[in-house]
Design an enzyme around this catalytic site. Sequence first.
Site, PDB file in Angstrom:
ATOM      1  N   GLU A  89       0.825  -1.193   0.000  1.00  0.00           N
ATOM      2  CA  GLU A  89       0.000   0.000   0.000  1.00  0.00           C
ATOM      3  C   GLU A  89       0.864   1.249   0.000  1.00  0.00           C
ATOM      4  OE1 GLU A  89      -2.970  -0.103   3.087  1.00  0.00           O
ATOM      5  OE2 GLU A  89      -3.170  -2.277   2.861  1.00  0.00           O
ATOM      6  N   CYS A 323      -3.628   1.178   7.404  1.00  0.00           N
ATOM      7  CA  CYS A 323      -2.450   0.498   6.855  1.00  0.00           C
ATOM      8  C   CYS A 323      -2.587  -1.015   6.936  1.00  0.00           C
ATOM      9  CB  CYS A 323      -1.192   0.971   7.595  1.00  0.00           C
ATOM     10  SG  CYS A 323       0.313   0.441   6.772  1.00  0.00           S
TER      11      CYS A 323
END
Length: 343
Positions: A89, A323
């Site tokens: 990510e 996250c």
Amino acid sequence: MQIESIRQRLRALGAMPLHEQRVLRDWLQGRPHDQGRRRPNDFLPKRLREALPQIDAELHGLARLLSSHPTEDGSARLLVGLNDGQTVESVLLPRDGVCVSSQVGCAVGCQFCMTGRSGLIRHVTSGEIVAQVALARTQRVVKKVVFMGMGEPAHNLGNVLEAIELLGTEGNIGHKNLVFSTVGDPRVFERLPHGVVKPALALSLHTTKPALRETLLPRAPRMAPAELVALGEQYARLTHYPVQYQWTLLEGINDGEDEMDGIVELLKGKYAVLNMIPYNTIPDLQFKRPSWDRARAIARSLHQRGILTKLRDSAGQEVDGGCGQLRARAVAADPRKIRIYSR
């Protein structure tokens, strides 16, 4: 690909240092090769010119945008595909920043973090780290890079420092706008002061209590908070950048008056900024996010006691994209992507 292997390939095609700089700079800054004062036909060796289409395709293929999840604050969570099918990510941040990942998964195992639940799958190469920045620049302007995405940068130190050096020399990013984030590792404090590019430093503190820190960060190096702050202060005075201390605010765990007293004792008079980030909720974990009013009151109280405190919201909360969460959903759809890293 690692940056050094890319350089070696360019040299094998006849590139001199100036030619290497040109190709890498064009990639990092998203510029066509025919821009600038020196045109490729007049400047680059013939063999290198002939190989550029293939090289460009490989460089741009190091990090591919799989999905984008914009939020109301101007940030956007990006799910990024790597060449071997793994995903990481990146986050486009307000005010021209991007947060990049340094590992697929993470070995530290922070109890409140989705990324650590998968363990460490593999390191992200220096080329893949830089490619996340190049990809972000296809979406918007990037003037700041923070290493606060998936993974622990100290565990992938060689690749991260190689990426930082290239970003700070050819990537048109100021050194203080490169932010190395870590839970704390002696190797970081040994190597960062000697780099050509000296990034700003962010240290994950989260508590002032040694025993609680060992519980929350079970596989972080056994460094007491006071030791971590002392090492951070040395680096801050060397570089003339304040250290950013990261504090994930967990309701009923590290938001009490005892912790606030501990913060004042640790950080008062230090060249430091405290970034206080209310926990980004993960549905099946027991941790809770305090109310925004409660978080604001804590930050105000600390500021009144002499601690420069910035209250930040974790990008992606409203799209369930804290996250590791985007990647977790992608892995759930294709469990074959889970392969624990081994040396």
